[in-house]
Design a protein around this motif. Structure first.
Motif, PDB file in Angstrom:
ATOM      1  N   PRO A 195       0.806  -1.217   0.000  1.00 24.96           N
ATOM      2  CA  PRO A 195       0.000   0.000   0.000  1.00 24.96           C
ATOM      3  C   PRO A 195       0.836   1.263   0.000  1.00 24.96           C
ATOM      4  O   PRO A 195       0.308   2.355  -0.191  1.00 24.96           O
ATOM      5  CB  PRO A 195      -0.770  -0.112   1.317  1.00 24.96           C
ATOM      6  N   GLU A 196       2.159   1.128   0.202  1.00 26.04           N
ATOM      7  CA  GLU A 196       2.939   2.303   0.574  1.00 26.04           C
ATOM      8  C   GLU A 196       4.158   2.488  -0.314  1.00 26.04           C
ATOM      9  O   GLU A 196       5.023   1.619  -0.420  1.00 26.04           O
ATOM     10  CB  GLU A 196       3.386   2.155   2.033  1.00 26.04           C
ATOM     11  N   ALA A 197       4.216   3.677  -0.950  1.00 21.99           N
ATOM     12  CA  ALA A 197       5.434   4.089  -1.633  1.00 21.99           C
ATOM     13  C   ALA A 197       6.376   4.642  -0.580  1.00 21.99           C
ATOM     14  O   ALA A 197       6.055   5.620   0.087  1.00 21.99           O
ATOM     15  CB  ALA A 197       5.126   5.152  -2.675  1.00 21.99           C
ATOM     16  N   HIS A 198       7.521   4.019  -0.412  1.00 22.72           N
ATOM     17  CA  HIS A 198       8.459   4.563   0.565  1.00 22.72           C
ATOM     18  C   HIS A 198       9.072   5.863   0.055  1.00 22.72           C
ATOM     19  O   HIS A 198       8.994   6.896   0.700  1.00 22.72           O
ATOM     20  CB  HIS A 198       9.554   3.552   0.879  1.00 22.72           C
ATOM     21  N   VAL A 199       9.670   5.810  -1.120  1.00 18.44           N
ATOM     22  CA  VAL A 199      10.290   7.023  -1.662  1.00 18.44           C
ATOM     23  C   VAL A 199      10.258   6.947  -3.191  1.00 18.44           C
ATOM     24  O   VAL A 199      10.395   5.874  -3.782  1.00 18.44           O
ATOM     25  CB  VAL A 199      11.742   7.185  -1.156  1.00 18.44           C
ATOM     26  N   SER A 200      10.037   8.089  -3.810  1.00 19.44           N
ATOM     27  CA  SER A 200      10.150   8.197  -5.260  1.00 19.44           C
ATOM     28  C   SER A 200      10.871   9.496  -5.574  1.00 19.44           C
ATOM     29  O   SER A 200      10.881  10.435  -4.766  1.00 19.44           O
ATOM     30  CB  SER A 200       8.775   8.170  -5.935  1.00 19.44           C
ATOM     31  N   ALA A 201      11.489   9.536  -6.742  1.00 23.00           N
ATOM     32  CA  ALA A 201      12.176  10.745  -7.193  1.00 23.00           C
ATOM     33  C   ALA A 201      11.928  10.897  -8.685  1.00 23.00           C
ATOM     34  O   ALA A 201      12.330  10.028  -9.470  1.00 23.00           O
ATOM     35  CB  ALA A 201      13.672  10.657  -6.898  1.00 23.00           C
ATOM     36  N   ARG A 202      11.249  11.972  -9.044  1.00 25.38           N
ATOM     37  CA  ARG A 202      10.964  12.240 -10.452  1.00 25.38           C
ATOM     38  C   ARG A 202      11.157  13.722 -10.727  1.00 25.38           C
ATOM     39  O   ARG A 202      10.631  14.565  -9.992  1.00 25.38           O
ATOM     40  CB  ARG A 202       9.525  11.849 -10.804  1.00 25.38           C
ATOM     41  N   ASP A 203      11.922  14.025 -11.765  1.00 27.86           N
ATOM     42  CA  ASP A 203      12.145  15.420 -12.169  1.00 27.86           C
ATOM     43  C   ASP A 203      12.627  16.271 -11.001  1.00 27.86           C
ATOM     44  O   ASP A 203      12.246  17.433 -10.848  1.00 27.86           O
ATOM     45  CB  ASP A 203      10.864  16.021 -12.757  1.00 27.86           C
ATOM     46  N   GLY A 204      13.479  15.700 -10.153  1.00 27.72           N
ATOM     47  CA  GLY A 204      14.042  16.449  -9.044  1.00 27.72           C
ATOM     48  C   GLY A 204      13.150  16.569  -7.842  1.00 27.72           C
ATOM     49  O   GLY A 204      13.528  17.213  -6.847  1.00 27.72           O
ATOM     50  N   VAL A 205      11.959  15.970  -7.871  1.00 33.07           N
ATOM     51  CA  VAL A 205      11.032  16.036  -6.735  1.00 33.07           C
ATOM     52  C   VAL A 205      11.023  14.683  -6.025  1.00 33.07           C
ATOM     53  O   VAL A 205      10.738  13.649  -6.634  1.00 33.07           O
ATOM     54  CB  VAL A 205       9.609  16.402  -7.191  1.00 33.07           C
ATOM     55  N   VAL A 206      11.341  14.703  -4.741  1.00 31.10           N
ATOM     56  CA  VAL A 206      11.334  13.502  -3.919  1.00 31.10           C
ATOM     57  C   VAL A 206      10.007  13.443  -3.164  1.00 31.10           C
ATOM     58  O   VAL A 206       9.558  14.446  -2.597  1.00 31.10           O
ATOM     59  CB  VAL A 206      12.501  13.499  -2.914  1.00 31.10           C
ATOM     60  N   THR A 207       9.386  12.274  -3.171  1.00 30.20           N
ATOM     61  CA  THR A 207       8.111  12.072  -2.476  1.00 30.20           C
ATOM     62  C   THR A 207       8.229  10.885  -1.539  1.00 30.20           C
ATOM     63  O   THR A 207       8.782   9.842  -1.908  1.00 30.20           O
ATOM     64  CB  THR A 207       6.974  11.819  -3.482  1.00 30.20           C
ATOM     65  N   MET A 208       7.729  11.066  -0.323  1.00 35.94           N
ATOM     66  CA  MET A 208       7.616   9.956   0.623  1.00 35.94           C
ATOM     67  C   MET A 208       6.177   9.884   1.103  1.00 35.94           C
ATOM     68  O   MET A 208       5.456  10.884   1.078  1.00 35.94           O
ATOM     69  CB  MET A 208       8.582  10.134   1.797  1.00 35.94           C
ATOM     70  N   ASN A 209       5.770   8.700   1.539  1.00 38.79           N
ATOM     71  CA  ASN A 209       4.357   8.464   1.816  1.00 38.79           C
ATOM     72  C   ASN A 209       4.195   7.693   3.132  1.00 38.79           C
ATOM     73  O   ASN A 209       3.917   6.507   3.131  1.00 38.79           O
ATOM     74  CB  ASN A 209       3.751   7.675   0.648  1.00 38.79           C
ATOM     75  N   PRO A 210       4.400   8.375   4.278  1.00 39.07           N
ATOM     76  CA  PRO A 210       4.235   7.669   5.556  1.00 39.07           C
ATOM     77  C   PRO A 210       2.796   7.243   5.790  1.00 39.07           C
ATOM     78  O   PRO A 210       1.866   8.045   5.708  1.00 39.07           O
ATOM     79  CB  PRO A 210       4.679   8.708   6.590  1.00 39.07           C
ATOM     80  N   ILE A 211       2.619   5.968   6.067  1.00 37.23           N
ATOM     81  CA  ILE A 211       1.312   5.381   6.346  1.00 37.23           C
ATOM     82  C   ILE A 211       1.374   4.728   7.723  1.00 37.23           C
ATOM     83  O   ILE A 211       2.322   4.017   8.042  1.00 37.23           O
ATOM     84  CB  ILE A 211       0.933   4.328   5.285  1.00 37.23           C
ATOM     85  N   SER A 212       0.381   4.970   8.546  1.00 37.54           N
ATOM     86  CA  SER A 212       0.305   4.310   9.847  1.00 37.54           C
ATOM     87  C   SER A 212      -1.134   4.328  10.321  1.00 37.54           C
ATOM     88  O   SER A 212      -1.946   5.126   9.862  1.00 37.54           O
ATOM     89  CB  SER A 212       1.212   5.003  10.866  1.00 37.54           C
ATOM     90  N   GLY A 213      -1.414   3.455  11.279  1.00 40.11           N
ATOM     91  CA  GLY A 213      -2.795   3.281  11.707  1.00 40.11           C
ATOM     92  C   GLY A 213      -3.468   2.256  10.823  1.00 40.11           C
ATOM     93  O   GLY A 213      -3.516   2.421   9.602  1.00 40.11           O
ATOM     94  N   THR A 214      -3.897   1.170  11.401  1.00 38.70           N
ATOM     95  CA  THR A 214      -4.508   0.080  10.644  1.00 38.70           C
ATOM     96  C   THR A 214      -5.907  -0.192  11.166  1.00 38.70           C
ATOM     97  O   THR A 214      -6.088  -0.581  12.324  1.00 38.70           O
ATOM     98  CB  THR A 214      -3.660  -1.206  10.753  1.00 38.70           C
ATOM     99  N   PHE A 215      -6.895   0.027  10.293  1.00 41.26           N
ATOM    100  CA  PHE A 215      -8.289  -0.258  10.620  1.00 41.26           C
ATOM    101  C   PHE A 215      -8.689  -1.537   9.918  1.00 41.26           C
ATOM    102  O   PHE A 215      -8.737  -1.596   8.684  1.00 41.26           O
ATOM    103  CB  PHE A 215      -9.178   0.907  10.175  1.00 41.26           C
ATOM    104  N   ARG A 216      -8.919  -2.590  10.705  1.00 42.56           N
ATOM    105  CA  ARG A 216      -9.323  -3.874  10.148  1.00 42.56           C
ATOM    106  C   ARG A 216     -10.835  -3.845   9.946  1.00 42.56           C
ATOM    107  O   ARG A 216     -11.596  -3.666  10.897  1.00 42.56           O
ATOM    108  CB  ARG A 216      -8.928  -5.000  11.106  1.00 42.56           C
TER     109      ARG A 216
END
Length: 644
Positions: A195-216
């Motif tokens: 479900p989670e992109a840890h890190v991406s880098a495109r055209d000089g832009v770095v993106t991280m996607n912290p995910i937490s909290g799990t609803f079953r």
């Protein structure tokens, strides 16, 4: 998904399934309508810098790298070594086939499991949770830690057929995944829906996607009412804030503009829903260096990161393999470099030597309930096993023909959207705004500071804030903080770190004590934060104690020298004065040379929030945290005092 497989699609999948020597990956990215097929040769390398992004002729090439958890040793962190290879698929062919055609061509046979169950029983795992809370969080080793257990089973089936069967099941039954994938190389099979992109880098832009909290999701599916109860949980909210803080540490290390947060959002999947933020910043670093500096996601390790790895090594009896590592796709771009797309290797099933392994973990915090965390691991394992068809899937209620259309996504419900958005009222506006240099008038332009890192990368965020205030900042690891280097700085910021400030056996604590004492004795500007604040307090004769309940990720509204401030705290130990004391005379301090000391403390408990005297200031809270709504204002006040 329905459809008849095109002959080319069926032939391609049949060829890949039949060739025992073929190495390939099948990937569907979030929102994609095609299966990407990557074929090539496998090369195992030692270091991330060795990932072969150019071919023999020097031209850029595409590479898919499986990065195991043991690779954190590149950052000097601890890990069990299981020799899991840093495996690189050097892509010779990258094609795409329609999603419905691929599903129709993939095998759909049932893959039975034998002797299935967790490697640790529930009581054993609950006991580990209790130990981590008491022995690690309770002793100041960190704010949160992720400890895993593995669901294991025997598989008497061809590994390629099993992998392709599970991949088909994921395409048919899972939703909301960032990557759905099957990666098949000699001796290693990985199938998952991360479900989670840890890190991406495109055209000089770095993106991280912290995910937490799990609803079953409960039986019959999630509702606004059940989701509202989950979103109102203090534990779940604070877990997310803590991982955002931890990933901002990484962003501040690799991005010139420090990183900006947006969100929160919901990540809705078939059996689980998570909460998430998105962080973005600009960087010119090589994507392999970006990946190295961001190993690995705090959502699957803990914080602070370096100590989390040590805690994992102490409490997990076996190596992690690829669990909590990443699958990193490096793709050549128009500028002659590479873009990076790296999801976390979670919600993934591994098949090796006839054994299925599904690792899952729970985030342990100060108020974790041991059996609540046991339940979370069951939910996460069921999410994977149900999606691949290894256990019965969640029951889907099919409406009658004359009933209204299915409800929209829960994230679109206005009450849910309002509840999510309300979380940001607690957070520091600084980290939700653009952070380009020159965005505000800098009061300390041209002045030089050295930040001493005591193994908590909060120092990267702190350094970014200090630069925003105009200071020229260098971060120095505690082991390299020699006197001559520090003496050249106009301001020394002695940073935070894990552990007991009274630990005389710790070389790190001893060195931080030397840093603090030297600046005090020289009467030269000093700002001490968290651990260093406690060391400073101890030096001048203020007693140290242990909090009854650790303040790990706790936001408090406090009075700091006549001004109210909302500040985030991550501490187990505290300096403590007699309730009501606001000032210490030279005769009342152990180090009379510091002169009179002002004290900002809790009026009831005497817990000290901040100290200041001639040429120095200290603070227990983390002014750089997203939980410090008034962090920038307070940092500027304390720096101004120290430099006055």
């Amino acid at each position: 998904m329905t459809g008849t497989a095109a002959p080319a699609t069926a032939d391609l999948i049949a060829r890949l399934a039949a060739d025992p020597a073929a190495s390939f990956a099948l990937i569907v990215r979030e929102g994609g309508d095609a299966v990407e097929v990557l074929e090539g040769e496998v090369v195992d390398v030692e270091l991330l810098a060795d990932i072969p992004l150019t071919g023999p002729d020097g031209t850029p090439r595409e590479v898919l790298a499986l990065v195991p958890f043991r690779q954190v040793r590149e950052r000097g962190f601890e890990a069990h070594d299981d020799d899991a290879p840093l495996r690189c698929l050097t892509v010779d062919a990258h094609s795409a086939i329609p999603l419905d055609a691929a599903v129709a061509a993939l095998p759909a046979e049932h893959i039975p499991l034998a002797s299935a169950g967790f490697d640790l029983d529930d009581a054993e795992y609950a006991a580990i949770v209790r130990r981590v809370i008491s022995e690690e969080i309770g002793r100041g080793e960190g704010a949160n830690f992720v400890i895993r257990r593995d669901y294991v089973a025997g598989v008497d089936a061809d590994p390629r057929v099993a992998a392709l069967t599970w991949f088909r099941a994921l395409l048919e039954h899972e939703r909301g995944a960032y990557w759905t994938f099957a990666i098949i190389t000699p001796g290693h099979v990985a199938v998952g829906a991360s479900p989670e992109a840890h890190v991406s880098a495109r055209d000089g832009v770095v993106t991280m996607n912290p995910i937490s909290g799990t609803f079953r999701h409960p039986a019959g599916g999630a509702t606004v009412e059940t989701l509202t109860e989950f979103l109102s949980s203090t534990k779940e909210t604070e877990e997310l804030f803590m991982v955002v803080d931890e990933e901002l540490k990484m962003m501040s290390a690799v991005c010139s503009d420090g990183g900006r947060i947006t969100g929160p959002h919901l990540k809705e999947m078939s059996r689980l829903t998570h909460t998430e933020y998105v962080l973005r910043g600009r960087s010119r670093l090589d994507p392999r260096e970006i990946l190295r500096e961001t190993m690995f996601a705090p959502t699957v390790t803990g914080s602070p990161m370096q100590n989390a790895c040590a805690v994992i090594r102490r409490h997990e009896a076996s190596p992690r393999g690829y669990y909590s590592g990443v699958a990193a796709l490096f793709t050549p771009n128009a500028e002659g470099g590479h873009d990076l797309d790296a999801p976390i290797l979670i919600r993934t099933a591994y098949l090796e030597d006839g054994r299925l392994r599904v690792p899952v973990g729970a985030t342990l915090v100060r108020h974790s309930d041991p059996y609540g965390e046991v339940s979370e691991t069951h939910g996460k394992a069921a999410g994977v096993l149900g999606a691949i068809g290894a256990i019965p899937r969640a029951i889907t209620i099919v409406p009658d023909d004359d009933e209204p259309a299915p409800a929209r996504r829960l994230a679109d419900d206005p009450d849910i959207a309002t509840l999510l958005a309300s979380r940001n009222a607690r957070l520091a506006p600084f980290w939700m705004q653009e952070q380009e240099p020159g965005a505000r008038q800098a009061p300390f332009t041209g002045r030089r500071a050295v930040v001493v890192d005591a193994e908590d990368r909060f120092t990267t965020m702190l350094a970014h804030q200090l630069r925003h205030l105009g200071l020229d900042v260098e971060i120095v690891h505690w082991s390299e903080a020699d006197p001559a280097r520090l003496d050249a700085a106009e301001l020394v910021v002695s940073g935070p770190g894990p552990g007991d400030p009274r630990d005389d056996e710790s070389p790190r604590v001893a060195r931080m004590r030397e840093v603090v004492v030297r600046r005090l004795e020289q009467h030269r500007p000093l700002l001490a934060v968290c651990l260093s604040h406690q060391i400073l307090a101890d030096r001048i004769g203020v007693g140290l104690g242990t909090l009854a309940s650790p303040h790990q990720g706790l936001q408090l509204d406090v009075d700091l020298f006549g001004e109210r401030a909302s500040i985030g705290f991550y501490n187990t130990f505290t300096a403590r004065v007699t309730p009501g004391v606001t000032r210490l005379t030279p005769s009342e301090t152990r180090c009379g040379a510091v002169g009179e000391v002002e004290v900002a403390a809790d009026p009831s408990s005497g817990d000290v929030y901040a100290l200041r005297g001639a040429g120095f200031a200290s603070v227990q809270g983390h002014l750089e945290s997203i939980l410090s709504r008034d962090g920038m204002r307070t940092l500027e006040r304390l720096v101004a005092h120290a430099l006055a």
